[in-house]
Design a protein around this motif. Structure first.
Motif, short mmCIF file in Angstrom:
data_model
loop_
_atom_site.label_atom_id
_atom_site.label_comp_id
_atom_site.label_asym_id
_atom_site.label_seq_id
_atom_site.Cartn_x
_atom_site.Cartn_y
_atom_site.Cartn_z
N GLU A 288 -36.61 -43.97 9.24
CA GLU A 288 -36.14 -42.65 9.68
C GLU A 288 -34.71 -42.69 10.20
OE1 GLU A 288 -38.85 -40.83 12.39
OE2 GLU A 288 -40.62 -41.38 11.22
N ILE A 289 -34.26 -43.85 10.69
CA ILE A 289 -32.91 -43.93 11.24
C ILE A 289 -31.96 -44.74 10.36
CG2 ILE A 289 -33.83 -43.76 13.58
CD1 ILE A 289 -33.05 -46.75 13.90
N ARG A 290 -32.49 -45.40 9.33
CA ARG A 290 -31.65 -46.25 8.48
C ARG A 290 -30.54 -45.46 7.81
NH1 ARG A 290 -31.33 -48.14 3.20
NH2 ARG A 290 -30.74 -50.35 3.02
N LYS A 291 -30.88 -44.31 7.24
CA LYS A 291 -29.89 -43.51 6.53
C LYS A 291 -28.80 -43.01 7.47
CE LYS A 291 -29.39 -39.54 3.43
NZ LYS A 291 -30.09 -38.44 2.71
N SER A 292 -29.20 -42.53 8.64
CA SER A 292 -28.21 -42.02 9.59
C SER A 292 -27.31 -43.14 10.09
CB SER A 292 -28.90 -41.32 10.76
OG SER A 292 -29.69 -42.24 11.49
N SER A 293 -27.88 -44.35 10.24
CA SER A 293 -27.07 -45.50 10.67
C SER A 293 -26.01 -45.84 9.64
CB SER A 293 -27.98 -46.71 10.91
OG SER A 293 -28.88 -46.47 11.96
N ILE B 272 -20.70 -46.61 7.39
CA ILE B 272 -19.90 -46.74 6.17
C ILE B 272 -18.53 -46.06 6.28
CG2 ILE B 272 -19.76 -46.11 3.73
CD1 ILE B 272 -22.75 -46.72 3.51
N PRO B 273 -18.46 -44.78 6.70
CA PRO B 273 -17.13 -44.15 6.80
C PRO B 273 -16.20 -44.88 7.77
CG PRO B 273 -18.86 -42.50 6.91
CD PRO B 273 -19.53 -43.82 7.03
N ARG C 231 -26.20 -57.19 6.36
CA ARG C 231 -26.67 -58.04 7.45
C ARG C 231 -26.84 -57.25 8.74
NH1 ARG C 231 -23.87 -63.66 8.40
NH2 ARG C 231 -25.64 -63.67 9.83
N GLY C 232 -25.91 -56.34 8.98
CA GLY C 232 -25.98 -55.55 10.20
C GLY C 232 -27.21 -54.65 10.25
N ILE C 233 -27.53 -54.03 9.12
CA ILE C 233 -28.71 -53.16 9.06
C ILE C 233 -29.98 -53.97 9.24
CG2 ILE C 233 -30.11 -51.78 7.47
CD1 ILE C 233 -27.94 -50.17 8.75
N ASN C 234 -30.04 -55.15 8.63
CA ASN C 234 -31.22 -56.01 8.79
C ASN C 234 -31.39 -56.46 10.23
OD1 ASN C 234 -32.04 -55.86 6.13
ND2 ASN C 234 -30.95 -57.70 5.50
N ARG C 235 -30.27 -56.76 10.89
CA ARG C 235 -30.34 -57.17 12.30
C ARG C 235 -30.76 -55.99 13.17
NH1 ARG C 235 -26.48 -57.91 16.55
NH2 ARG C 235 -24.79 -57.26 15.20
N GLN C 236 -30.23 -54.82 12.85
CA GLN C 236 -30.63 -53.62 13.60
C GLN C 236 -32.11 -53.34 13.43
OE1 GLN C 236 -28.67 -50.02 12.33
NE2 GLN C 236 -29.44 -48.83 14.05
N LYS C 237 -32.62 -53.55 12.22
CA LYS C 237 -34.05 -53.34 11.94
C LYS C 237 -34.90 -54.29 12.77
CE LYS C 237 -37.31 -53.16 8.02
NZ LYS C 237 -38.28 -54.20 8.43
N GLU C 238 -34.49 -55.56 12.82
CA GLU C 238 -35.24 -56.55 13.59
C GLU C 238 -35.28 -56.19 15.07
OE1 GLU C 238 -35.26 -61.42 14.28
OE2 GLU C 238 -33.42 -60.41 13.62
N ASN D 296 -34.04 -35.55 24.45
CA ASN D 296 -32.84 -35.27 23.69
C ASN D 296 -33.13 -34.44 22.44
OD1 ASN D 296 -31.02 -37.00 25.36
ND2 ASN D 296 -32.40 -38.60 24.63
N SER D 297 -32.07 -33.95 21.82
CA SER D 297 -32.22 -33.06 20.66
C SER D 297 -32.89 -33.74 19.47
CB SER D 297 -30.84 -32.52 20.24
OG SER D 297 -29.96 -33.59 19.93
N ASN D 298 -32.79 -35.07 19.39
CA ASN D 298 -33.42 -35.80 18.28
C ASN D 298 -34.86 -36.23 18.58
OD1 ASN D 298 -32.99 -37.81 20.14
ND2 ASN D 298 -31.76 -39.12 18.81
N GLY D 299 -35.38 -35.79 19.74
CA GLY D 299 -36.75 -36.10 20.09
C GLY D 299 -36.92 -37.34 20.95
N SER D 300 -35.86 -38.10 21.13
CA SER D 300 -35.94 -39.30 21.97
C SER D 300 -35.93 -38.91 23.44
CB SER D 300 -34.77 -40.24 21.67
OG SER D 300 -33.54 -39.62 22.02
#
Length: 239
Positions: A13-18, A23-24, A68-75, A112-116
């Motif tokens: 759910e957060i991978r795409k937003s990350s 990327i930009p 690598r960054g996304i995989n580390r964030q996932k972990e 928060n607005s994102n439900g967190s």
């Protein structure tokens, strides 16, 4: 005592937003660095000649770094555990400082607005964030409401909302420092940039929600800051 973890596949759910955020900023930083190299080169044509080889290489390294960054964030994200006991709320996460806030010390609970949820203790560094991807979401919300009234926050924090704009602004300041020969532009841009970098370094180091590897990696900013100070000094005093 009750423990809650991230829902299965919650990271999706957060991978795409990350990636949409990373990327930009990464591309802007990459091409900003290439531009600085070009304008500072004695033989600009030589720099242009190596761009067809350098740009694909840098893009490849960038893609690998993001992977690598996304995989580390996932972990890290999937290791999230929050515990409610009789006296405390405890957040544990891989390679990240454990945060414990006594229920009697909770100053504010925000949805928060994102439900967190954000739980704030008496100290500015005692903050627990509960992502919306947590299991048994309704049960957690009920437990939090029994501790303290939950307030609602619809707006993102300033630095999160304008992260991309601030990144572009910082890279623009960096370009002014390294490309411009005007002493005033170099001095003003450099001063603002040093304040921004110093503030970022300080905030990251004191934030208990940021993993230790990221904090350790931020020490490279000291080298960048030293380089900026040196460049400002030689451009202002050396002319």
């Amino acid at each position: 005592m009750e423990q809650f973890k991230i829902r299965k596949d919650g990271f999706k759910e957060i991978r795409k937003s990350s990636l949409n955020k990373a990327i930009p900023i990464s591309l802007i930083a990459l091409f900003g660095g290439l531009s600085i190299s070009y304008f500072n080169a004695d033989e600009q044509q030589d720099v242009i000649n190596i761009f067809p080889f350098l740009i694909p290489l840098m893009l490849g390294l960038l893609a690998f770094g993001l992977y690598r960054g996304i995989n580390r964030q996932k972990e890290i994200f999937e290791s999230y555990v929050i515990t409610f006991n009789n006296n405390d709320i405890i957040r544990e996460q891989y390679n990240t400082s454990t945060i414990t806030i006594s229920k009697t010390d909770i100053d504010k609970i925000i949805k928060n607005s994102n439900g967190s949820f954000t739980i704030k203790g008496n100290s500015i560094v005692d903050v627990i964030d509960i992502p919306s991807q947590i299991e048994n979401y309704e049960k957690i919300e009920k437990s939090l409401s029994e501790i303290r009234q939950i307030s609602t926050k619809n707006n993102e924090p300033f630095f999160q909302k304008y992260r991309l704009v601030l990144s572009i602004f910082s890279i623009g300041l960096m370009a002014c420092v390294y490309i411009s020969k005007d002493k005033i532009i170099v001095g003003v841009s450099g001063t603002i940039l040093l304040v921004l970098l110093g503030y970022s370094f300080f905030e990251i180091q004191r934030n208990k929600s940021i993993d230790k590897k990221t904090k350790k990696g931020m020490w490279w900013l000291i080298v960048v800051i030293a380089s900026i100070i040196g460049n400002i000094y030689f451009k202002i005093m050396g002319q």
